[in-house]
Design a protein around this motif. Structure first.
Motif, PDB file in Angstrom:
ATOM      1  N   ILE A   1       0.840  -1.203   0.000  1.00  0.00           N
ATOM      2  CA  ILE A   1       0.000   0.000   0.000  1.00  0.00           C
ATOM      3  C   ILE A   1       0.869   1.244   0.000  1.00  0.00           C
ATOM      4  CG2 ILE A   1      -1.656   1.365   1.334  1.00  0.00           C
ATOM      5  CD1 ILE A   1      -2.903  -1.204   2.299  1.00  0.00           C
ATOM      6  N   ASP A   2       0.653   2.120  -0.964  1.00  0.00           N
ATOM      7  CA  ASP A   2       1.331   3.405  -1.021  1.00  0.00           C
ATOM      8  C   ASP A   2       0.455   4.456  -0.342  1.00  0.00           C
ATOM      9  OD1 ASP A   2       2.487   2.724  -4.376  1.00  0.00           O
ATOM     10  OD2 ASP A   2       3.539   2.451  -2.483  1.00  0.00           O
ATOM     11  N   GLY A   3       1.024   5.203   0.574  1.00  0.00           N
ATOM     12  CA  GLY A   3       0.272   6.232   1.278  1.00  0.00           C
ATOM     13  C   GLY A   3       0.086   5.865   2.734  1.00  0.00           C
ATOM     14  N   ILE A   4       0.578   6.721   3.618  1.00  0.00           N
ATOM     15  CA  ILE A   4       0.510   6.453   5.048  1.00  0.00           C
ATOM     16  C   ILE A   4      -0.932   6.342   5.520  1.00  0.00           C
ATOM     17  CG2 ILE A   4       1.123   7.354   7.326  1.00  0.00           C
ATOM     18  CD1 ILE A   4       3.461   8.805   5.942  1.00  0.00           C
ATOM     19  N   SER A   5      -1.769   7.289   5.103  1.00  0.00           N
ATOM     20  CA  SER A   5      -3.160   7.315   5.568  1.00  0.00           C
ATOM     21  C   SER A   5      -3.906   6.073   5.115  1.00  0.00           C
ATOM     22  CB  SER A   5      -3.867   8.572   5.061  1.00  0.00           C
ATOM     23  OG  SER A   5      -3.273   9.737   5.600  1.00  0.00           O
ATOM     24  N   TYR A   6      -3.685   5.652   3.873  1.00  0.00           N
ATOM     25  CA  TYR A   6      -4.377   4.476   3.358  1.00  0.00           C
ATOM     26  C   TYR A   6      -3.939   3.207   4.089  1.00  0.00           C
ATOM     27  CZ  TYR A   6      -5.728   7.635  -0.381  1.00  0.00           C
ATOM     28  OH  TYR A   6      -6.231   8.689  -1.085  1.00  0.00           O
ATOM     29  N   ARG A   7      -2.649   3.118   4.404  1.00  0.00           N
ATOM     30  CA  ARG A   7      -2.164   1.937   5.134  1.00  0.00           C
ATOM     31  C   ARG A   7      -2.739   1.914   6.552  1.00  0.00           C
ATOM     32  NH1 ARG A   7       2.864   2.930   5.000  1.00  0.00           N
ATOM     33  NH2 ARG A   7       3.157   2.075   2.918  1.00  0.00           N
ATOM     34  N   LEU A   8      -2.760   3.074   7.226  1.00  0.00           N
ATOM     35  CA  LEU A   8      -3.315   3.140   8.572  1.00  0.00           C
ATOM     36  C   LEU A   8      -4.803   2.819   8.571  1.00  0.00           C
ATOM     37  CD1 LEU A   8      -1.489   6.293   9.997  1.00  0.00           C
ATOM     38  CD2 LEU A   8      -1.303   3.963  10.877  1.00  0.00           C
ATOM     39  N   ARG A   9      -5.531   3.318   7.573  1.00  0.00           N
ATOM     40  CA  ARG A   9      -6.969   3.042   7.500  1.00  0.00           C
ATOM     41  C   ARG A   9      -7.218   1.546   7.312  1.00  0.00           C
ATOM     42  NH1 ARG A   9     -10.808   6.585   6.509  1.00  0.00           N
ATOM     43  NH2 ARG A   9     -11.788   5.319   4.900  1.00  0.00           N
ATOM     44  N   ARG A  10      -6.411   0.901   6.500  1.00  0.00           N
ATOM     45  CA  ARG A  10      -6.553  -0.545   6.293  1.00  0.00           C
ATOM     46  C   ARG A  10      -6.231  -1.306   7.579  1.00  0.00           C
ATOM     47  NH1 ARG A  10      -8.967  -4.954   4.981  1.00  0.00           N
ATOM     48  NH2 ARG A  10      -7.705  -6.571   3.955  1.00  0.00           N
ATOM     49  N   GLU A  11      -5.216  -0.876   8.313  1.00  0.00           N
ATOM     50  CA  GLU A  11      -4.854  -1.530   9.559  1.00  0.00           C
ATOM     51  C   GLU A  11      -5.941  -1.349  10.619  1.00  0.00           C
ATOM     52  OE1 GLU A  11      -0.045  -0.921   8.849  1.00  0.00           O
ATOM     53  OE2 GLU A  11      -1.117   0.302  10.297  1.00  0.00           O
ATOM     54  N   ILE A  12      -6.524  -0.157  10.686  1.00  0.00           N
ATOM     55  CA  ILE A  12      -7.619   0.084  11.630  1.00  0.00           C
ATOM     56  C   ILE A  12      -8.794  -0.825  11.296  1.00  0.00           C
ATOM     57  CG2 ILE A  12      -9.346   1.779  12.337  1.00  0.00           C
ATOM     58  CD1 ILE A  12      -7.147   3.917  12.068  1.00  0.00           C
TER      59      ILE A  12
END
Length: 526
Positions: free
Chosen positions: A401-412
Motif C-alpha cells: 500500500i502506497d500512502g501512510i493514511s491508506y495503510r493506517l486506515r486498512r490496519e484500523i
C-alpha cells in the motif's frame, strides 16, 4: 571445542525431527475454550518476569560482531543493483529485525557480495516468494524491503549468522543470478509520502499563510456550519483543541485550507445558507453514497482520491452559479473554492489515524510505549503491519500500500474486524486476538531462524487450543532464553503450527506460551 558441542546439539535436534513420536493433544496447559476468551484484557504484568529485551538480541545465534559502518539511505526513485534474499512465509517491513543463518551456497555468496559491494554497502533486498497454488510455480513479490546487515559472524563450516534490519521499500524491476551464483536484482526505491494534516486532494493549491489576514482565519466549523457568530461552541472548542496539537508548519497548512473555505463563504455570504440547503442529501450528510462515518466506499486509494475530487467539484460547480457581491479579490481567485467538512479532513489525517490505531493496538496488545509512534505515523503504520497477527498474503498487501493514511486506515479496519486466528488448512480455531502475548521488545510477532536456516515469523499467544504436541521439550537453540520448545501440530489436520514454550526455571513467568507460525494461519475478519 564449542563448535563441536554446537554441532552435536544440532544433530540431536535433527534426530528429534526424524523420530516418530506419538502425537499427544494438549489438554489444560495454557488452553481455553471460547467462553474463556475475552475481547479485551492482557495478562497482568505483575505475573510477568521474563526480560523481553533478551528475545530481540537473538542470542541463540551465538556471538555476532557489529558491522560498524554508516547506514545508507537512498532518495525515492533511486535505482540500485543489490543481492537478493528470497524468503517464503516472511514479509519484511521497514524497521523490523530479520535474523538469518545462511547455509545455502548461493545465499552465502549473496551475503558476501553485500558485505563487499561499494555502491550499496551492507545492503541487500528481501522479497517474499510464494505459490498461487500448492503445485504452482514459485513467484517473486514485486514489492520488497531493503535489509541492512547490522551484525554478522562467519562460522568455521562456511556458513554465516546475520542480523539485519529493514530499511526502505522497493519495487523489483528485474532479477538474475550472477557468475558466483548469487541471486541479484535491480530495484527502485519507493518514494514514501509525508504525513500531512490536510489531504492534498481535498483542495487546490494553497496560498501562503501570511497572505491571509487574521479576520480570514475562522474555525472551519464556523465557515461550513454557520455564519461564524452563532456557531456550535463545542465544535469550535474541538477545532481549537485540534489546532493546538499541530506544529507550526502543520497549522499553516491546516489554516490555509480553512482560509480557502472562508474566502468562498465571505464572497457570497448572503446566499450561501440557502444554497447549502439546496445541496442534495447525498452530498452533505453522512448518509451519502460516497461518504460515511467510516470513510469512502471501496478500498482502493485511487477510488478514494476520485471520490474526494468529485465531491469537491460538485461543491465548486455550485459556487459558479451563485451571485457574487462585488468583484473577487486576487486572493480569492488564487485559492480553492472547494471544501469538505472537517470530519472528512480528519478521516485522512495521518496523525489522527495514527492516534486511533495506536489506541486500538494498546487496547489489544497492552504495549505501553506507543506515544512516540503517534508522532511518526509512517513508522507506526509499518510497525503495526509487521506485528499484527494476520496471514502472510494480507501482510504483503499492507507492504504494497502506497500512502501512510491508506495503510493506517486498512490496519484500523483489520484491527476492528480481526477476531479469531485459524489454521490455514482445516480452519480450526487456534486463538483469538485478545490472546496475543508480547514476549519480545519488538512486539507480539517477530522473525526467528532455526539451526537449518529456515526463517519463521512467529506470533506469540498466552492461550491457544486445538493443538497437539509432536516432540519432547528441547532447551538448546531456544529463541526465548529460559524456555524449552516443543513442536506442535494442528490436532485436526496435523499441519506444523509452531511451538509450545515452557519455562525451565520456576521463577520465570509466564510458565508457558505458544508460538504460532504466521504462514500457517488464515484471517477471520468479523
Amino acid at each position: 571445542m564449542e563448535d563441536e558441542v554446537e554441532r552435536r546439539q544440532i544433530q540431536q535436534i535433527l534426530a528429534l525431527d526424524d523420530e516418530e513420536l506419538q502425537i499427544e493433544e494438549v489438554e489444560g496447559l495454557a488452553d481455553s475454550s471460547d467462553d474463556d476468551h475475552r475481547d479485551t484484557g492482557v495478562p497482568s504484568t505483575d505475573d510477568f518476569t521474563f526480560n523481553t529485551n533478551l528475545t530481540s538480541l537473538h542470542t541463540y545465534l551465538g556471538e555476532v560482531d557489529d558491522a560498524r559502518h554508516r547506514y545508507a539511505f537512498w532518495e525515492g526513485g533511486a535505482i540500485l543493483n543489490v543481492p537478493l534474499f528470497y524468503l517464503e512465509g516472511v514479509v519484511l517491513f521497514p524497521e523490523a529485525t530479520l535474523p538469518l543463518r545462511v547455509i545455502q551456497p548461493n545465499f552465502v555468496a549473496a551475503i558476501n557480495r553485500a558485505l563487499n559491494q561499494a555502491d550499496a554497502p551492507y545492503t541487500m533486498g528481501v522479497v517474499r516468494v510464494y505459490r498461487d497454488s500448492e503445485f504452482g510455480p514459485i513467484r517473486l513479490a514485486k514489492i520488497g524491503t531493503t535489509a541492512e546487515i547490522r551484525q554478522y559472524r562467519w562460522v568455521e563450516d562456511g556458513t554465516i549468522n546475520v542480523v539485519t534490519r529493514g530499511q526502505q521499500r522497493f519495487r523489483l524491476r528485474r532479477s538474475w543470478i550472477d557468475s558466483e551464483g548469487a541471486p541479484c536484482g535491480e530495484i527502485q526505491i519507493i518514494e514514501e509520502d509525508v504525513p500531512f494534516r490536510t489531504p492534498r486532494d481535498a483542495c487546490a493549491k494553497l496560498v501562503p499563510f501570511s497572505n491571509l489576514s487574521s479576520q480570514q482565519r475562522p474555525s472551519l466549523y464556523a465557515s461550513s456550519h454557520g455564519d461564524g457568530n452563532g456557531g456550535n461552541d463545542s465544535e469550535d472548542s474541538s477545532e481549537e483543541i485540534f489546532e493546538s496539537e499541530l506544529s507550526q508548519t502543520e497549522r499553516k497548512i491546516h489554516q490555509s485550507a480553512i482560509g480557502a473555505c472562508y474566502e468562498f463563504d465571505k464572497a457570497d455570504e448572503s446566499t450561501s445558507s440557502d444554497d447549502d440547503n439546496e445541496l442534495p442529501k447525498s452530498d452533505n450528510q453522512s448518509g451519502s453514497p460516497c461518504l460515511n462515518d467510516s470513510g469512502f466506499k471501496g478500498s482502493s486509494p485511487s477510488n478514494h482520491k476520485k471520490q474526494i475530487r468529485n465531491a469537491a467539484l460538485r461543491i465548486g460547480s455550485k459556487s459558479k452559479a451563485r451571485k457574487v457581491a462585488g468583484p473577487r479579490s486576487h486572493l480569492s481567485s488564487t485559492i480553492s473554492t472547494a471544501f469538505l467538512p472537517c470530519w472528512v479532513y480528519r478521516m485522512y489525517d495521518s496523525y489522527c489515524l495514527a492516534q486511533k490505531a495506536a489506541d486500538m493496538w494498546k487496547q489489544i496488545v497492552g504495549t505501553p510505549s506507543m506515544d512516540g509512534f503517534v508522532k511518526k505515523p509512517d513508522l507506526l503504520s509499518f510497525y503495526i503491519a509487521s506485528k499484527i497477527p494476520i496471514s502472510e498474503p494480507t501482510r504483503q498487501e499492507l507492504l504494497e500500500i502506497d500512502g501512510i493514511s491508506y495503510r493506517l486506515r486498512r490496519e484500523i479496519d483489520i484491527l476492528e474486524r480481526l477476531d479469531r486466528v485459524r489454521c490455514k488448512i482445516c480452519k480450526t480455531v487456534i486463538a483469538r486476538r485478545s490472546d496475543m502475548l508480547v514476549m519480545s521488545s519488538d512486539g507480539p510477532l517477530g522473525a526467528f531462524v532455526n539451526p537449518h536456516g529456515h526463517v519463521h515469523e512467529v506470533m506469540t499467544f498466552h492461550k491457544a487450543k486445538g493443538l497437539a504436541l509432536r516432540s519432547r521439550p528441547v532447551k538448546e537453540y531456544s529463541w526465548f532464553p529460559g524456555y524449552a520448545w516443543t513442536v506442535i501440530n494442528c490436532a485436526t489436520c496435523e499441519t506444523l503450527m509452531g511451538w509450545l514454550f515452557t519455562a525451565t526455571n520456576d521463577k520465570l513467568k509466564p510458565k508457558s506460551f505458544w508460538g504460532i507460525r504466521s504462514c500457517q494461519v488464515t484471517d477471520e475478519l468479523r
